[in-house]
Design a protein around this motif. Structure first.
Motif, PDB file in Angstrom:
ATOM      1  N   LEU A 662       0.830  -1.208   0.000  1.00 35.43           N
ATOM      2  CA  LEU A 662       0.000   0.000   0.000  1.00 35.43           C
ATOM      3  C   LEU A 662       0.865   1.258   0.000  1.00 35.43           C
ATOM      4  CD1 LEU A 662      -2.880  -0.937   2.482  1.00 35.43           C
ATOM      5  CD2 LEU A 662      -3.040  -0.638   0.008  1.00 35.43           C
ATOM      6  N   ARG A 663       1.951   1.227   0.794  1.00 29.51           N
ATOM      7  CA  ARG A 663       2.815   2.405   0.822  1.00 29.51           C
ATOM      8  C   ARG A 663       3.464   2.642  -0.547  1.00 29.51           C
ATOM      9  NH1 ARG A 663       4.230   0.334   6.012  1.00 29.51           N
ATOM     10  NH2 ARG A 663       6.119  -0.621   5.153  1.00 29.51           N
ATOM     11  N   ASP A 664       3.859   1.543  -1.215  1.00 38.40           N
ATOM     12  CA  ASP A 664       4.435   1.696  -2.559  1.00 38.40           C
ATOM     13  C   ASP A 664       3.397   2.274  -3.531  1.00 38.40           C
ATOM     14  OD1 ASP A 664       6.803   0.681  -1.630  1.00 38.40           O
ATOM     15  OD2 ASP A 664       6.451  -1.364  -2.363  1.00 38.40           O
ATOM     16  N   ARG A 665       2.176   1.773  -3.418  1.00 38.07           N
ATOM     17  CA  ARG A 665       1.118   2.299  -4.293  1.00 38.07           C
ATOM     18  C   ARG A 665       0.849   3.771  -3.983  1.00 38.07           C
ATOM     19  NH1 ARG A 665      -3.372  -2.601  -3.922  1.00 38.07           N
ATOM     20  NH2 ARG A 665      -2.179  -4.166  -5.131  1.00 38.07           N
ATOM     21  N   LEU A 667       2.949   5.890  -2.744  1.00 37.79           N
ATOM     22  CA  LEU A 667       4.064   6.685  -3.252  1.00 37.79           C
ATOM     23  C   LEU A 667       3.888   6.941  -4.748  1.00 37.79           C
ATOM     24  CD1 LEU A 667       6.828   8.008  -2.879  1.00 37.79           C
ATOM     25  CD2 LEU A 667       7.873   5.763  -3.268  1.00 37.79           C
ATOM     26  N   ARG A 668       3.528   5.877  -5.495  1.00 37.09           N
ATOM     27  CA  ARG A 668       3.311   6.069  -6.935  1.00 37.09           C
ATOM     28  C   ARG A 668       2.128   6.991  -7.199  1.00 37.09           C
ATOM     29  NH1 ARG A 668       4.636   0.483  -6.940  1.00 37.09           N
ATOM     30  NH2 ARG A 668       2.432  -0.114  -7.063  1.00 37.09           N
ATOM     31  N   ALA A 669       1.077   6.858  -6.373  1.00 28.93           N
ATOM     32  CA  ALA A 669      -0.084   7.724  -6.552  1.00 28.93           C
ATOM     33  C   ALA A 669       0.268   9.182  -6.271  1.00 28.93           C
ATOM     34  CB  ALA A 669      -1.224   7.273  -5.635  1.00 28.93           C
ATOM     35  N   GLU A 670       1.042   9.431  -5.240  1.00 32.86           N
ATOM     36  CA  GLU A 670       1.442  10.803  -4.929  1.00 32.86           C
ATOM     37  C   GLU A 670       2.363  11.350  -6.003  1.00 32.86           C
ATOM     38  OE1 GLU A 670       3.081  10.249  -1.059  1.00 32.86           O
ATOM     39  OE2 GLU A 670       1.199  10.748  -0.026  1.00 32.86           O
ATOM     40  N   GLN A 671       3.212  10.471  -6.575  1.00 33.53           N
ATOM     41  CA  GLN A 671       4.043  10.908  -7.692  1.00 33.53           C
ATOM     42  C   GLN A 671       3.178  11.231  -8.914  1.00 33.53           C
ATOM     43  OE1 GLN A 671       6.662   7.539  -8.038  1.00 33.53           O
ATOM     44  NE2 GLN A 671       8.189   8.382  -6.593  1.00 33.53           N
ATOM     45  N   ALA A 672       2.130  10.417  -9.092  1.00 30.43           N
ATOM     46  CA  ALA A 672       1.207  10.685 -10.202  1.00 30.43           C
ATOM     47  C   ALA A 672       0.482  12.011  -9.994  1.00 30.43           C
ATOM     48  CB  ALA A 672       0.202   9.542 -10.336  1.00 30.43           C
ATOM     49  N   VAL A 673       0.067  12.287  -8.763  1.00 29.77           N
ATOM     50  CA  VAL A 673      -0.579  13.570  -8.465  1.00 29.77           C
ATOM     51  C   VAL A 673       0.361  14.713  -8.816  1.00 29.77           C
ATOM     52  CG1 VAL A 673      -1.433  15.051  -6.599  1.00 29.77           C
ATOM     53  CG2 VAL A 673      -2.126  12.662  -6.696  1.00 29.77           C
ATOM     54  N   GLU A 674       1.617  14.573  -8.418  1.00 28.51           N
ATOM     55  CA  GLU A 674       2.593  15.618  -8.712  1.00 28.51           C
ATOM     56  C   GLU A 674       2.816  15.750 -10.221  1.00 28.51           C
ATOM     57  OE1 GLU A 674       5.237  18.656  -8.339  1.00 28.51           O
ATOM     58  OE2 GLU A 674       3.907  17.794  -6.802  1.00 28.51           O
ATOM     59  N   ARG A 675       2.898  14.572 -10.891  1.00 28.16           N
ATOM     60  CA  ARG A 675       3.133  14.599 -12.343  1.00 28.16           C
ATOM     61  C   ARG A 675       1.943  15.198 -13.082  1.00 28.16           C
ATOM     62  NH1 ARG A 675       4.134   9.779 -12.647  1.00 28.16           N
ATOM     63  NH2 ARG A 675       2.100   8.986 -13.346  1.00 28.16           N
ATOM     64  N   GLU A 676       0.732  14.736 -12.722  1.00 24.54           N
ATOM     65  CA  GLU A 676      -0.471  15.271 -13.372  1.00 24.54           C
ATOM     66  C   GLU A 676      -0.635  16.753 -13.067  1.00 24.54           C
ATOM     67  OE1 GLU A 676      -2.198  13.790 -15.503  1.00 24.54           O
ATOM     68  OE2 GLU A 676      -1.630  11.686 -15.262  1.00 24.54           O
ATOM     69  N   ARG A 736      -7.289   8.602  -5.958  1.00 24.73           N
ATOM     70  CA  ARG A 736      -6.596   7.336  -5.739  1.00 24.73           C
ATOM     71  C   ARG A 736      -5.658   7.428  -4.525  1.00 24.73           C
ATOM     72  NH1 ARG A 736      -6.232   7.282 -11.444  1.00 24.73           N
ATOM     73  NH2 ARG A 736      -4.083   8.079 -11.350  1.00 24.73           N
ATOM     74  N   ALA A 737      -4.923   8.544  -4.419  1.00 33.47           N
ATOM     75  CA  ALA A 737      -4.014   8.719  -3.284  1.00 33.47           C
ATOM     76  C   ALA A 737      -4.793   8.772  -1.972  1.00 33.47           C
ATOM     77  CB  ALA A 737      -3.179   9.980  -3.455  1.00 33.47           C
ATOM     78  N   ALA A 738      -5.927   9.492  -1.969  1.00 31.36           N
ATOM     79  CA  ALA A 738      -6.736   9.591  -0.746  1.00 31.36           C
ATOM     80  C   ALA A 738      -7.292   8.218  -0.361  1.00 31.36           C
ATOM     81  CB  ALA A 738      -7.875  10.591  -0.951  1.00 31.36           C
ATOM     82  N   ALA A 739      -7.699   7.432  -1.378  1.00 31.74           N
ATOM     83  CA  ALA A 739      -8.227   6.094  -1.085  1.00 31.74           C
ATOM     84  C   ALA A 739      -7.139   5.210  -0.484  1.00 31.74           C
ATOM     85  CB  ALA A 739      -8.793   5.458  -2.357  1.00 31.74           C
ATOM     86  N   LEU A 740      -5.926   5.325  -1.003  1.00 31.93           N
ATOM     87  CA  LEU A 740      -4.818   4.527  -0.453  1.00 31.93           C
ATOM     88  C   LEU A 740      -4.475   4.976   0.967  1.00 31.93           C
ATOM     89  CD1 LEU A 740      -2.570   4.309  -3.640  1.00 31.93           C
ATOM     90  CD2 LEU A 740      -3.695   2.394  -2.485  1.00 31.93           C
ATOM     91  N   ARG A 741      -4.544   6.295   1.205  1.00 31.94           N
ATOM     92  CA  ARG A 741      -4.310   6.767   2.573  1.00 31.94           C
ATOM     93  C   ARG A 741      -5.367   6.209   3.513  1.00 31.94           C
ATOM     94  NH1 ARG A 741      -3.721  11.802  -0.159  1.00 31.94           N
ATOM     95  NH2 ARG A 741      -1.514  12.308  -0.516  1.00 31.94           N
ATOM     96  N   ASP A 742      -6.609   6.168   3.066  1.00 29.03           N
ATOM     97  CA  ASP A 742      -7.675   5.597   3.896  1.00 29.03           C
ATOM     98  C   ASP A 742      -7.416   4.116   4.168  1.00 29.03           C
ATOM     99  OD1 ASP A 742      -8.953   8.029   3.995  1.00 29.03           O
ATOM    100  OD2 ASP A 742     -10.361   7.576   2.360  1.00 29.03           O
ATOM    101  N   GLN A 743      -6.951   3.398   3.138  1.00 23.94           N
ATOM    102  CA  GLN A 743      -6.650   1.979   3.348  1.00 23.94           C
ATOM    103  C   GLN A 743      -5.522   1.797   4.369  1.00 23.94           C
ATOM    104  OE1 GLN A 743      -6.351  -0.553  -0.215  1.00 23.94           O
ATOM    105  NE2 GLN A 743      -7.295   1.106  -1.399  1.00 23.94           N
TER     106      GLN A 743
END
Length: 781
Positions: A662-665, A667-676, A736-743
């Protein structure tokens, strides 16, 4: 953060601290209790917060139900008993220093109210409250001992120098170390040379201690006064006793010891609870205990005597414990100055070295604290696993600490700069079990830190009635140990062929004014096997029993049999010189009776002496033969801690594995947020520039929109559409990042719930015990 620090086997010491920015993070610093089995050192100058860190560490051990013996040379650790869950001003009032109140310009009542508010706010800032204080009070029993004084709970340091356990007596090295510690501790009080190689006094006392203890016999000081002039030996080494240590000199030593016994102030050393490590670590019901040994009121020689005898007793206890990888108990010394110096060899040093080398295997963790780095033998502490380093006054002190760390194999490159910036209540932790050093700020103490306690305050913290052993300053004549009447002989009575006579060891050395009379009894030795598949018991015991027998035809009363603690090998065939011997009852002189007695004894053991056991379902365990309920509950607590640590480690490993993905996901989601987000910002800039170009052309005076400008306008509109799509991509990435944080938060909540359930599962004080008895069969006796 809530109660996130309340994790099994984790000590909440404070919060992480950045020495570069001087900022304290919200993340707690948790110290794995198992790391303390490799020992710890606390170094910091006066005012660094060193004692506060020690108090916090001991509070965490107590909350985790780990027993503690704390040696207190400064008198500060009594504050651990000042626990006020209600945090009311009236709770603080008895412990207020009037001088401190005057210095603040207020009366004592107002100052108490201010202190109560200060503690409430301080605890709140570190996510603690009165409930945690109550948990501390409920987890352990707390006792403040004052050896040599009855101001607190008196501790009988010299009332009875008890014989070590058989395990220790069978180890020549450990027995020799215990003998040397006892002789040194006593001679230190007498102000006599304590060198074990050159001191005649030390050599003689060591011989007397060793002879008594090898027979399982306690050493009584009054009896020692009589044994010194007439020790009952001919030689010491290769020289005659009188040549090596003349009678006149031996009498001087005896008189010196007698004068010490007779002095009015010496009674405090003989009264009180016995110096027993098991008693200092656990109550009579098996509840863990935090025992504070206050030696602040003693002279340097008296302190050394207490510490030496206490360390020897602790080693004796340690050697009787099974091995463990969990933390079983803690020995804390609040100021190590003088006890483990780098060059000199005080009697405490050899004992501390033994503990530092061997205690880990038995789950005993040492915590040694000092304000001056020069006080420590860093070579001796090279195997200390954790170093807590606070503010140090000089570059020389810091360099000496770094040298000590280097001797322990640490990389000190980064640490030198950090040490130079340490402030009050800031510590650098170097733990060999962690991947890197940590800086942290210590949390707020649960106990009220009022400073060294006054005599009346110590008295207030102590129970009004304390079990005490009688003083032996002026021993009264002991009644004759023989039977009624005066039929005494100067030699053992003759026995018929086929019968053997043994002499049971005396419980202690006879005093000069005592009359020693040996009286006859029937002695029986029996090998008994107890076996039970249900309780997984298959043990064999050798019983040594004695029975007093009156003369006459009456049958023997086996219900009056006494079980001896000695082994058959401990018995001798001759008594002490000068003793008297009582007449032997005629019934004991009939060899033909022995077969009958054997049958009667076998029947008695089979019917009336079953093996009593305690059994526990969780953790699944059965008491050892002869183990009391209190001892069994104490062992259960350790078994529970070991099982708990194993389950908690497995639980953390499982959650670490599941949350790592989950942490890896995330991290990728937060990188995607930054990239987008970056792409969205770029598209916005492109769209703005396109629209700006069209508008600029219009503003430059063109009357109509050219075909080129029309195309530009269409392109700008398309850019605006892409901006909207990019914004939607950013929103989806953020979702997606918020959902992963909730998980991750759900996983953390689930983990905390399972940890809490695991913690509630283990409490040796409340667990129900079953009782059972295992009878021996006739063929097993």
């Amino acid at each position: 953060m809530g109660q996130a620090y309340e994790k099994l086997g984790a000590f909440y010491l404070g919060r992480r601290y950045d020495p570069d920015t001087q900022e304290i993070a919200a993340e707690p610093l948790l110290y794995d209790s198992r790391d303390l089995t490799t020992h710890a050192v606390i170094v910091g100058m006066t005012g660094s917060g060193k004692t506060g860190l020690g108090v916090c560490l001991l509070e965490e051990a107590a909350i985790d139900r780990i027993p503690v013996i704390a040696i207190d040379p400064k008198g500060d650790l009594g504050n651990l008993l000042l626990n006020f869950p209600q945090l009311r001003p009236e709770d603080f009032r008895p412990w207020i220093d009037p001088a401190a109140a005057t210095a603040q310009g207020v009366d004592a009542d107002t100052f108490a109210s201010q202190q109560a508010d200060l503690w409430r706010r301080g605890l709140g800032e570190w996510d603690q409250d009165g409930q945690r204080i109550a948990r501390l009070r409920d987890s352990v029993d707390m006792a403040l001992y004052t050896p040599g004084s009855n101001v607190g709970r008196p501790l009988s340091i010299l009332g009875s120098l008890r014989a070590p356990t058989r395990t220790l007596r069978d180890d020549p090295e450990l027995l020799g170390q215990r003998v040397q510690a006892a002789a040194t501790g006593l001679l230190t009080l007498l102000g006599v040379d304590t060198d074990p190689l050159t001191s005649r006094e030390h050599i003689l006392l060591s011989h007397l201690f060793e002879r008594a203890w090898q027979q399982g016999q306690d050493v009584d000081l009054a009896g020692l006064v009589g044994a010194i002039p007439e020790p009952g030996i001919d030689r010491l080494g290769v020289l005659p006793l009188d040549s090596f240590f003349p009678p006149r000199e031996r009498m001087k030593l005896a008189l010196r010891l007698n004068s010490l016994l007779a002095s009015p102030g010496f009674s405090g050393w003989l009264q009180g609870e016995p110096l027993d490590a098991a008693h200092l670590l656990y109550t009579a019901t098996g509840k863990p205990r935090l025992s504070i040994i206050n030696i602040a009121q003693l002279s340097d020689a008296e302190r050394m005597s207490v510490v030496t005898l206490l360390l020897a007793e602790l080693i004796n206890w340690m050697r009787c414990q099974p091995g463990t990888g969990s933390l079983r108990a803690v020995l804390y010394i609040d100021e190590i100055f003088g006890y483990l110096p780098p060059t000199a060899n005080p009697p405490s040093k050899a004992l501390l070295l033994t503990l530092l080398k061997q205690a880990r295997a038995f789950g005993l963790g040492l915590v040694l604290s000092t304000q001056n780095p020069v006080d420590l033998d860093y070579k001796a502490l090279s195997n200390a696993g954790t170093w807590f380093l606070g503010r140090l006054q000089t570059d020389q002190d810091r360099q000496r600490v770094l040298d000590g760390l280097r001797s322990a194999g640490a990389d000190t490159g980064q640490l030198a700069g950090w040490l130079a910036t340490m402030g009050k209540r800031r510590f650098l932790m170097h733990n060999v079990h962690d991947s890197r050093p940590e800086c942290f700020a210590t949390r707020w103490a649960l106990s009220y830190l009022s400073g060294p306690l006054a005599r009346e305050q110590i008295r207030r913290l102590s129970p009004s009635e304390t079990p005490a052993t009688p003083a032996a300053t002026s021993p009264a004549p002991t009644p004759q140990l023989g039977p009624r009447g005066d039929e005494l002989a100067s030699a053992p009575p003759p026995l018929p062929p086929g019968m053997s006579a043994y002499v049971l060891p005396l419980p202690r050395m006879p005093r000069p004014d005592e009359r020693l009379v040996y009286q006859p009894c029937l002695l029986a030795s029996a090998d008994v096997s107890y076996s039970s598949a249900k309780y997984k018991i298959d043990t064999r015991q050798r019983l040594l029993l004695s029975l007093q027998v009156d003369d006459g035809p009456v049958a023997l009363d086996w219900t009056q049999v006494e079980e001896r603690s000695e082994a058959l090998d401990d018995l001798s065939e001759s008594g002490l010189p000068g003793a008297s011997w009582a007449a032997c009852p005629a019934v004991l002189l009939k060899p033909a009776k022995q077969s009958q007695w054997q049958r009667e004894l076998s029947r008695f053991i089979r019917t009336a002496r079953p093996l009593g056991l305690y059994a526990c379902k969780t953790p699944k365990a059965v008491s050892l033969p002869g183990e009391s309920e209190a001892e069994f509950r104490a062992r259960l607590q350790q078994l529970a801690s070991e099982e708990r640590d194993q389950q908690a480690a497995a639980l953390r490993q499982r959650y670490d594995k599941s949350t790592r993905t989950l942490r890896d996901r995330l991290l990728r989601a937060e990188q995607a947020v930054e990239r987008e987000g970056q792409q969205s910002r770029e598209k916005k800039l492109d769209a703005a520039m396109s629209f700006g170009s069209v508008l600029l052309s219009a503003f430059l005076g063109r009357k109509a929109v050219s075909a080129s400008n029309a195309r530009r306008l269409g392109s700008a509109a398309k850019s605006a559409g892409r901006v909207r799509r990019e914004a939607a991509d950013v929103a989806r990435a953020e979702e997606r990042a918020a959902a992963l944080r909730d998980q991750l938060a759900d996983k953390a909540t689930q983990f905390e719930a399972e940890i809490d359930a695991l913690e509630d599962q283990f409490d040796a004080q409340t667990v129900a015990l079953d009782t059972a008895s295992v009878r021996a069969k006739s063929a097993d006796i």
